[in-house]
Design a protein around this motif. Sequence first.
Motif, PDB file in Angstrom:
ATOM      1  N   MET A   1       0.850  -1.202   0.000  1.00  0.00           N
ATOM      2  CA  MET A   1       0.000   0.000   0.000  1.00  0.00           C
ATOM      3  C   MET A   1       0.883   1.250   0.000  1.00  0.00           C
ATOM      4  SD  MET A   1      -2.869   1.235   2.803  1.00  0.00           S
ATOM      5  CE  MET A   1      -4.179   0.267   2.090  1.00  0.00           C
ATOM      6  N   ARG A   2       0.435   2.278  -0.718  1.00  0.00           N
ATOM      7  CA  ARG A   2       1.163   3.544  -0.717  1.00  0.00           C
ATOM      8  C   ARG A   2       1.171   4.167   0.674  1.00  0.00           C
ATOM      9  NH1 ARG A   2      -2.422   6.740  -3.336  1.00  0.00           N
ATOM     10  NH2 ARG A   2      -3.935   5.138  -2.847  1.00  0.00           N
ATOM     11  N   THR A   3       2.229   4.911   0.989  1.00  0.00           N
ATOM     12  CA  THR A   3       2.329   5.545   2.291  1.00  0.00           C
ATOM     13  C   THR A   3       1.262   6.629   2.432  1.00  0.00           C
ATOM     14  OG1 THR A   3       4.707   5.151   2.342  1.00  0.00           O
ATOM     15  CG2 THR A   3       3.844   6.825   3.839  1.00  0.00           C
ATOM     16  N   MET A   4       0.529   6.568   3.533  1.00  0.00           N
ATOM     17  CA  MET A   4      -0.503   7.569   3.787  1.00  0.00           C
ATOM     18  C   MET A   4       0.140   8.881   4.218  1.00  0.00           C
ATOM     19  SD  MET A   4      -3.332   5.419   5.947  1.00  0.00           S
ATOM     20  CE  MET A   4      -4.278   6.921   6.272  1.00  0.00           C
ATOM     21  N   PRO A   5      -0.299  10.002   3.663  1.00  0.00           N
ATOM     22  CA  PRO A   5       0.251  11.279   4.103  1.00  0.00           C
ATOM     23  C   PRO A   5      -0.198  11.650   5.508  1.00  0.00           C
ATOM     24  CG  PRO A   5      -1.487  11.625   2.491  1.00  0.00           C
ATOM     25  CD  PRO A   5      -1.235  10.158   2.536  1.00  0.00           C
ATOM     26  N   ARG A   6      -1.375  11.166   5.910  1.00  0.00           N
ATOM     27  CA  ARG A   6      -1.912  11.429   7.244  1.00  0.00           C
ATOM     28  C   ARG A   6      -2.830  10.292   7.641  1.00  0.00           C
ATOM     29  NH1 ARG A   6      -3.464  17.712   8.118  1.00  0.00           N
ATOM     30  NH2 ARG A   6      -1.422  18.598   7.677  1.00  0.00           N
ATOM     31  N   GLY A   7      -3.271  10.309   8.896  1.00  0.00           N
ATOM     32  CA  GLY A   7      -4.306   9.387   9.316  1.00  0.00           C
ATOM     33  C   GLY A   7      -3.762   8.065   9.818  1.00  0.00           C
ATOM     34  N   GLU A   8      -4.668   7.090   9.887  1.00  0.00           N
ATOM     35  CA  GLU A   8      -4.353   5.769  10.427  1.00  0.00           C
ATOM     36  C   GLU A   8      -5.115   4.730   9.640  1.00  0.00           C
ATOM     37  OE1 GLU A   8      -6.726   5.267  14.336  1.00  0.00           O
ATOM     38  OE2 GLU A   8      -6.800   7.432  13.889  1.00  0.00           O
ATOM     39  N   LEU A   9      -4.679   3.487   9.727  1.00  0.00           N
ATOM     40  CA  LEU A   9      -5.364   2.370   9.095  1.00  0.00           C
ATOM     41  C   LEU A   9      -6.073   1.565  10.173  1.00  0.00           C
ATOM     42  CD1 LEU A   9      -2.652   1.226   6.532  1.00  0.00           C
ATOM     43  CD2 LEU A   9      -4.801   2.390   6.027  1.00  0.00           C
ATOM     44  N   VAL A  10      -7.367   1.375   9.990  1.00  0.00           N
ATOM     45  CA  VAL A  10      -8.198   0.663  10.957  1.00  0.00           C
ATOM     46  C   VAL A  10      -8.652  -0.649  10.332  1.00  0.00           C
ATOM     47  CG1 VAL A  10     -10.328   0.735  12.304  1.00  0.00           C
ATOM     48  CG2 VAL A  10      -8.970   2.816  12.010  1.00  0.00           C
ATOM     49  N   ALA A  11      -8.439  -1.752  11.040  1.00  0.00           N
ATOM     50  CA  ALA A  11      -8.843  -3.068  10.551  1.00  0.00           C
ATOM     51  C   ALA A  11     -10.324  -3.282  10.819  1.00  0.00           C
ATOM     52  CB  ALA A  11      -8.026  -4.152  11.226  1.00  0.00           C
ATOM     53  N   ALA A  12     -11.073  -3.567   9.765  1.00  0.00           N
ATOM     54  CA  ALA A  12     -12.506  -3.826   9.895  1.00  0.00           C
ATOM     55  C   ALA A  12     -12.965  -4.638   8.696  1.00  0.00           C
ATOM     56  CB  ALA A  12     -13.293  -2.518   9.971  1.00  0.00           C
ATOM     57  N   GLY A  13     -13.710  -5.698   8.963  1.00  0.00           N
ATOM     58  CA  GLY A  13     -14.242  -6.510   7.877  1.00  0.00           C
ATOM     59  C   GLY A  13     -13.187  -7.148   7.007  1.00  0.00           C
ATOM     60  N   GLY A  14     -12.023  -7.431   7.575  1.00  0.00           N
ATOM     61  CA  GLY A  14     -10.949  -8.059   6.814  1.00  0.00           C
ATOM     62  C   GLY A  14     -10.168  -7.109   5.932  1.00  0.00           C
ATOM     63  N   ARG A  15     -10.422  -5.818   6.054  1.00  0.00           N
ATOM     64  CA  ARG A  15      -9.696  -4.826   5.271  1.00  0.00           C
ATOM     65  C   ARG A  15      -9.114  -3.756   6.180  1.00  0.00           C
ATOM     66  NH1 ARG A  15     -14.596  -4.963   1.895  1.00  0.00           N
ATOM     67  NH2 ARG A  15     -14.178  -6.100  -0.042  1.00  0.00           N
ATOM     68  N   ARG A  16      -8.130  -3.036   5.648  1.00  0.00           N
ATOM     69  CA  ARG A  16      -7.592  -1.860   6.334  1.00  0.00           C
ATOM     70  C   ARG A  16      -8.225  -0.620   5.706  1.00  0.00           C
ATOM     71  NH1 ARG A  16      -1.475  -2.750   5.062  1.00  0.00           N
ATOM     72  NH2 ARG A  16      -2.543  -3.255   3.107  1.00  0.00           N
ATOM     73  N   ILE A  17      -8.846   0.180   6.558  1.00  0.00           N
ATOM     74  CA  ILE A  17      -9.565   1.357   6.098  1.00  0.00           C
ATOM     75  C   ILE A  17      -8.855   2.609   6.607  1.00  0.00           C
ATOM     76  CG2 ILE A  17     -11.761   2.589   6.114  1.00  0.00           C
ATOM     77  CD1 ILE A  17     -11.824  -0.082   4.620  1.00  0.00           C
ATOM     78  N   ALA A  18      -8.579   3.529   5.694  1.00  0.00           N
ATOM     79  CA  ALA A  18      -7.903   4.783   6.051  1.00  0.00           C
ATOM     80  C   ALA A  18      -8.878   5.692   6.775  1.00  0.00           C
ATOM     81  CB  ALA A  18      -7.368   5.469   4.803  1.00  0.00           C
ATOM     82  N   LEU A  19      -8.486   6.124   7.986  1.00  0.00           N
ATOM     83  CA  LEU A  19      -9.333   6.960   8.827  1.00  0.00           C
ATOM     84  C   LEU A  19      -8.562   8.205   9.231  1.00  0.00           C
ATOM     85  CD1 LEU A  19     -12.128   6.668  10.634  1.00  0.00           C
ATOM     86  CD2 LEU A  19     -10.472   6.415  12.482  1.00  0.00           C
ATOM     87  N   TYR A  20      -9.250   9.332   9.247  1.00  0.00           N
ATOM     88  CA  TYR A  20      -8.655  10.606   9.649  1.00  0.00           C
ATOM     89  C   TYR A  20      -9.532  11.184  10.753  1.00  0.00           C
ATOM     90  CZ  TYR A  20      -7.083   9.655   4.911  1.00  0.00           C
ATOM     91  OH  TYR A  20      -6.605   9.022   3.787  1.00  0.00           O
ATOM     92  N   ARG A  21      -8.914  11.548  11.874  1.00  0.00           N
ATOM     93  CA  ARG A  21      -9.709  12.060  12.995  1.00  0.00           C
ATOM     94  C   ARG A  21      -9.009  13.247  13.645  1.00  0.00           C
ATOM     95  NH1 ARG A  21     -10.151   7.491  17.502  1.00  0.00           N
ATOM     96  NH2 ARG A  21      -9.028   5.966  16.225  1.00  0.00           N
ATOM     97  N   ALA A  22      -9.812  14.081  14.283  1.00  0.00           N
ATOM     98  CA  ALA A  22      -9.285  15.252  14.989  1.00  0.00           C
ATOM     99  C   ALA A  22     -10.333  15.689  16.003  1.00  0.00           C
ATOM    100  CB  ALA A  22      -8.974  16.395  14.015  1.00  0.00           C
ATOM    101  N   GLY A  23      -9.911  16.452  16.999  1.00  0.00           N
ATOM    102  CA  GLY A  23     -10.841  17.014  17.965  1.00  0.00           C
ATOM    103  C   GLY A  23     -11.293  16.020  19.016  1.00  0.00           C
ATOM    104  N   SER A  24     -12.202  16.474  19.850  1.00  0.00           N
ATOM    105  CA  SER A  24     -12.753  15.632  20.906  1.00  0.00           C
ATOM    106  C   SER A  24     -14.161  16.118  21.231  1.00  0.00           C
ATOM    107  CB  SER A  24     -11.875  15.684  22.161  1.00  0.00           C
ATOM    108  OG  SER A  24     -11.818  17.007  22.667  1.00  0.00           O
TER     109      SER A  24
END
Length: 299
Positions: A1-24
Amino acid sequence: MRTMPRGELVAAGGRRIALYRAGSGAPPVVLLPGAGLVGLEYDNLLQGAARLTTAVTYDRAGTGWSDDAELPRPAADVAGELRDVLAAAGIPGPYVLAGHSMGAVYARRFAQLFPDDVAGLLFIDPGHEDILKFLPPEVVALNEEMKPAWDDLPDLTPEQVSAAGAALRALYAQWPDDVREPLVEHRLAHWRTGLREGRNLETDVYAELAAGGPLPDVPLIVLTAADVNPVWAQHMPPELLARAHDGVRALHAAVAASVPRGEQRLVEGASHQYLHVQRPAAVLAALQDLLGMYRLNRR
């Protein structure tokens, strides 16, 4: 997989999904990209919403920096994937879902399937299965004539790639350098993704939504882009163009009126695909209002 410029990879449903989060804070705002767009294209809204609460956006499977998936997909699969991703990322609901274009279609399916997980809805120039009922017959016929043979579209020429790259860099001029350049490169390399993702919209997804039942009784705001559709403008005389836009506005008004706490807002100076870039303040104001309504009702 190409390097993500930001965010995280979350494992769900047998796949890695790119997720971006901020704030609270709660309830979280979840931004659902339109077809062919990815989470980083909503970074302005992500950062703005993060000043109000927890803010999240992501790349659906088969798009952006997420793992591949066969496209197109049923809307229920997309909605279920989002729910699994949010749970795996430790982001509890209920959520204010903000979907743009086809993202609004997926947000609506999520709300049909998981009504208790929804605190509010923001549809940003959404699609809808009743659109042809609101358009003049001449526009419906023209729309059919203009549909290209998707499999036969040629690759972009070097000149087209250069022009598209310049336009995208100008569009995202305010994005940080470490986000803008990978985003532009991705769009140029994967411009067919949006075509593949939306291929089943009229043939399957709209029927899925129509049979899916009503929306939950939560606050809903529908934002309608008030600027001229540039594709329609190339093919329609002014009088027909005005009638076509009147039809879209009437459709969105009907969507807003379909729930007890629905509202339509016209957004001047914005066109369909990039309303979130052209008028982010209108989107953030709607999100702030939805959050306020939810929190007021919780007291």
